[in-house]
Motif scaffolding. Structure first.
Motif, PDB file in Angstrom:
ATOM      1  N   MET A  90       0.835  -1.186   0.000  1.00 39.39           N
ATOM      2  CA  MET A  90       0.000   0.000   0.000  1.00 39.39           C
ATOM      3  C   MET A  90       0.880   1.249   0.000  1.00 39.39           C
ATOM      4  O   MET A  90       1.914   1.294   0.655  1.00 39.39           O
ATOM      5  CB  MET A  90      -0.912  -0.045   1.228  1.00 39.39           C
ATOM      6  N   VAL A  91       0.457   2.240  -0.708  1.00 38.42           N
ATOM      7  CA  VAL A  91       1.227   3.470  -0.860  1.00 38.42           C
ATOM      8  C   VAL A  91       1.509   4.104   0.507  1.00 38.42           C
ATOM      9  O   VAL A  91       0.646   4.157   1.375  1.00 38.42           O
ATOM     10  CB  VAL A  91       0.496   4.470  -1.793  1.00 38.42           C
ATOM     11  N   LYS A  92       2.743   4.558   0.680  1.00 36.94           N
ATOM     12  CA  LYS A  92       3.086   5.302   1.887  1.00 36.94           C
ATOM     13  C   LYS A  92       2.690   6.751   1.628  1.00 36.94           C
ATOM     14  O   LYS A  92       3.257   7.417   0.759  1.00 36.94           O
ATOM     15  CB  LYS A  92       4.572   5.175   2.198  1.00 36.94           C
ATOM     16  N   GLN A  93       1.727   7.238   2.390  1.00 35.16           N
ATOM     17  CA  GLN A  93       1.122   8.542   2.133  1.00 35.16           C
ATOM     18  C   GLN A  93       2.147   9.675   2.127  1.00 35.16           C
ATOM     19  O   GLN A  93       2.074  10.594   1.306  1.00 35.16           O
ATOM     20  CB  GLN A  93       0.010   8.834   3.147  1.00 35.16           C
ATOM     21  N   GLU A  94       3.129   9.633   3.021  1.00 29.18           N
ATOM     22  CA  GLU A  94       4.141  10.687   3.073  1.00 29.18           C
ATOM     23  C   GLU A  94       4.905  10.780   1.753  1.00 29.18           C
ATOM     24  O   GLU A  94       5.147  11.870   1.235  1.00 29.18           O
ATOM     25  CB  GLU A  94       5.125  10.443   4.220  1.00 29.18           C
ATOM     26  N   HIS A  95       5.269   9.629   1.186  1.00 22.34           N
ATOM     27  CA  HIS A  95       5.989   9.615  -0.085  1.00 22.34           C
ATOM     28  C   HIS A  95       5.108  10.162  -1.202  1.00 22.34           C
ATOM     29  O   HIS A  95       5.557  10.965  -2.020  1.00 22.34           O
ATOM     30  CB  HIS A  95       6.442   8.197  -0.430  1.00 22.34           C
ATOM     31  N   PHE A  96       3.860   9.740  -1.230  1.00 24.80           N
ATOM     32  CA  PHE A  96       2.929  10.190  -2.259  1.00 24.80           C
ATOM     33  C   PHE A  96       2.713  11.702  -2.175  1.00 24.80           C
ATOM     34  O   PHE A  96       2.750  12.408  -3.176  1.00 24.80           O
ATOM     35  CB  PHE A  96       1.598   9.448  -2.134  1.00 24.80           C
ATOM     36  N   ASP A  97       2.496  12.201  -0.962  1.00 20.48           N
ATOM     37  CA  ASP A  97       2.267  13.638  -0.771  1.00 20.48           C
ATOM     38  C   ASP A  97       3.465  14.461  -1.225  1.00 20.48           C
ATOM     39  O   ASP A  97       3.308  15.490  -1.893  1.00 20.48           O
ATOM     40  CB  ASP A  97       1.946  13.946   0.693  1.00 20.48           C
ATOM     41  N   LEU A 131       6.389   0.294  -7.156  1.00 24.64           N
ATOM     42  CA  LEU A 131       5.352   0.943  -7.956  1.00 24.64           C
ATOM     43  C   LEU A 131       4.353  -0.099  -8.458  1.00 24.64           C
ATOM     44  O   LEU A 131       3.672   0.115  -9.450  1.00 24.64           O
ATOM     45  CB  LEU A 131       5.982   1.685  -9.135  1.00 24.64           C
ATOM     46  N   SER A 132       4.284  -1.212  -7.762  1.00 23.60           N
ATOM     47  CA  SER A 132       3.369  -2.270  -8.178  1.00 23.60           C
ATOM     48  C   SER A 132       1.932  -1.749  -8.159  1.00 23.60           C
ATOM     49  O   SER A 132       1.558  -0.964  -7.292  1.00 23.60           O
ATOM     50  CB  SER A 132       3.505  -3.493  -7.264  1.00 23.60           C
ATOM     51  N   ASP A 182       7.630   3.527  -1.300  1.00 22.79           N
ATOM     52  CA  ASP A 182       6.430   2.739  -1.555  1.00 22.79           C
ATOM     53  C   ASP A 182       5.338   3.612  -2.157  1.00 22.79           C
ATOM     54  O   ASP A 182       4.733   4.433  -1.477  1.00 22.79           O
ATOM     55  CB  ASP A 182       5.927   2.089  -0.268  1.00 22.79           C
ATOM     56  N   LEU A 183       5.138   3.435  -3.462  1.00 18.27           N
ATOM     57  CA  LEU A 183       4.066   4.118  -4.179  1.00 18.27           C
ATOM     58  C   LEU A 183       3.156   3.093  -4.840  1.00 18.27           C
ATOM     59  O   LEU A 183       2.550   3.355  -5.869  1.00 18.27           O
ATOM     60  CB  LEU A 183       4.656   5.084  -5.207  1.00 18.27           C
ATOM     61  N   SER A 184       3.082   1.906  -4.236  1.00 13.83           N
ATOM     62  CA  SER A 184       2.256   0.841  -4.795  1.00 13.83           C
ATOM     63  C   SER A 184       0.796   1.268  -4.827  1.00 13.83           C
ATOM     64  O   SER A 184       0.287   1.840  -3.867  1.00 13.83           O
ATOM     65  CB  SER A 184       2.426  -0.447  -3.976  1.00 13.83           C
ATOM     66  N   GLY A 185       0.172   1.052  -5.962  1.00 10.11           N
ATOM     67  CA  GLY A 185      -1.234   1.389  -6.138  1.00 10.11           C
ATOM     68  C   GLY A 185      -1.524   2.865  -6.306  1.00 10.11           C
ATOM     69  O   GLY A 185      -2.683   3.263  -6.416  1.00 10.11           O
ATOM     70  N   ALA A 186      -0.506   3.704  -6.349  1.00  5.77           N
ATOM     71  CA  ALA A 186      -0.711   5.155  -6.450  1.00  5.77           C
ATOM     72  C   ALA A 186      -1.193   5.563  -7.838  1.00  5.77           C
ATOM     73  O   ALA A 186      -0.832   4.951  -8.844  1.00  5.77           O
ATOM     74  CB  ALA A 186       0.582   5.898  -6.132  1.00  5.77           C
ATOM     75  N   ASN A 187      -1.991   6.619  -7.892  1.00  5.68           N
ATOM     76  CA  ASN A 187      -2.415   7.195  -9.154  1.00  5.68           C
ATOM     77  C   ASN A 187      -1.383   8.260  -9.543  1.00  5.68           C
ATOM     78  O   ASN A 187      -1.402   9.364  -9.016  1.00  5.68           O
ATOM     79  CB  ASN A 187      -3.805   7.810  -9.046  1.00  5.68           C
ATOM     80  N   LEU A 188      -0.497   7.895 -10.451  1.00  4.76           N
ATOM     81  CA  LEU A 188       0.560   8.788 -10.919  1.00  4.76           C
ATOM     82  C   LEU A 188       0.420   9.033 -12.417  1.00  4.76           C
ATOM     83  O   LEU A 188       1.402   9.306 -13.112  1.00  4.76           O
ATOM     84  CB  LEU A 188       1.936   8.178 -10.597  1.00  4.76           C
ATOM     85  N   ARG A 189      -0.793   8.951 -12.892  1.00  3.99           N
ATOM     86  CA  ARG A 189      -1.060   9.111 -14.324  1.00  3.99           C
ATOM     87  C   ARG A 189      -0.496  10.442 -14.823  1.00  3.99           C
ATOM     88  O   ARG A 189      -0.747  11.500 -14.244  1.00  3.99           O
ATOM     89  CB  ARG A 189      -2.557   9.060 -14.598  1.00  3.99           C
ATOM     90  N   GLY A 190       0.300  10.362 -15.885  1.00  4.22           N
ATOM     91  CA  GLY A 190       0.846  11.543 -16.538  1.00  4.22           C
ATOM     92  C   GLY A 190       1.999  12.208 -15.811  1.00  4.22           C
ATOM     93  O   GLY A 190       2.486  13.245 -16.250  1.00  4.22           O
TER      94      GLY A 190
END
Length: 130
Positions: A1-8, A54-55, A30-38
Motif C-alpha cells: 500500500m502506498v506510503k502517504q508521506e511519499h505520495f504527498d 510501484l506495483s 512505496d508508491l504501490s497502487g498510487a495514481n501517478l497518471r501523466g
C-alpha cells in the motif's frame, strides 16, 4: 500500500521532492497502487533508494524517460502510453504489467521480468535486453 508521506511529497513537485530528499534519506519508496497518471519523473532524485515499489500503480502516459529504476517493482502496473525511453529498468519486475503503447526505445531491460506483460503496440527499438 502506498506510503502517504511519499505520495504527498511527490505530488508537491520535483523541486520540493528533491529538497526533501537532500534532508531526508529514504531506503524504500512505496508508491504501490498510487495514481501517478501523466507524472513526469525525469528530474526527481530517486538515487540511493534501495527498493522502489510501484506495483499496481497507474502510470499511464507517465514520462520516465532516462529515469534509473533498477530492480523497481512495477508488477501489475498500468504503463499504457508511458515513455520509458533511455530508462534503466535492469532487474525490474514488470510481471503482468500493462505496457500497451509504451516506448522502450534504448531502454536497459537486462534481467527484467516481463512475464505476462501486455506488450501490444509497445516500441522496443534498440532496447537492451541481454
Amino acid at each position: 500500500m502506498v506510503k502517504q508521506e511519499h505520495f504527498d511529497k511527490l505530488q508537491q513537485g520535483c523541486e520540493s521532492w528533491n529538497h526533501w530528499r537532500k534532508n531526508y534519506f529514504i531506503n524504500e519508496l512505496d508508491l504501490s497502487g498510487a495514481n501517478l497518471r501523466g507524472i513526469d519523473l525525469r528530474e526527481f532524485d530517486l538515487s540511493k533508494v534501495t527498493r522502489i515499489d510501484l506495483s499496481m500503480a497507474d502510470l499511464r502516459e507517465a514520462n520516465l524517460s532516462g529515469v534509473c529504476l533498477i530492480r523497481v517493482n512495477l508488477s501489475g502496473a498500468n504503463l499504457n502510453g508511458a515513455d520509458l525511453s533511455d530508462a534503466n529498468l535492469s532487474g525490474a519486475d514488470l510481471r503482468n504489467a500493462s505496457l500497451n503503447g509504451a516506448n522502450f526505445n534504448n531502454t536497459n531491460l537486462i534481467g527484467a521480468d516481463l512475464s505476462g506483460a501486455d506488450l501490444n503496440n509497445t516500441t522496443l527499438e534498440l532496447a537492451i535486453t541481454t
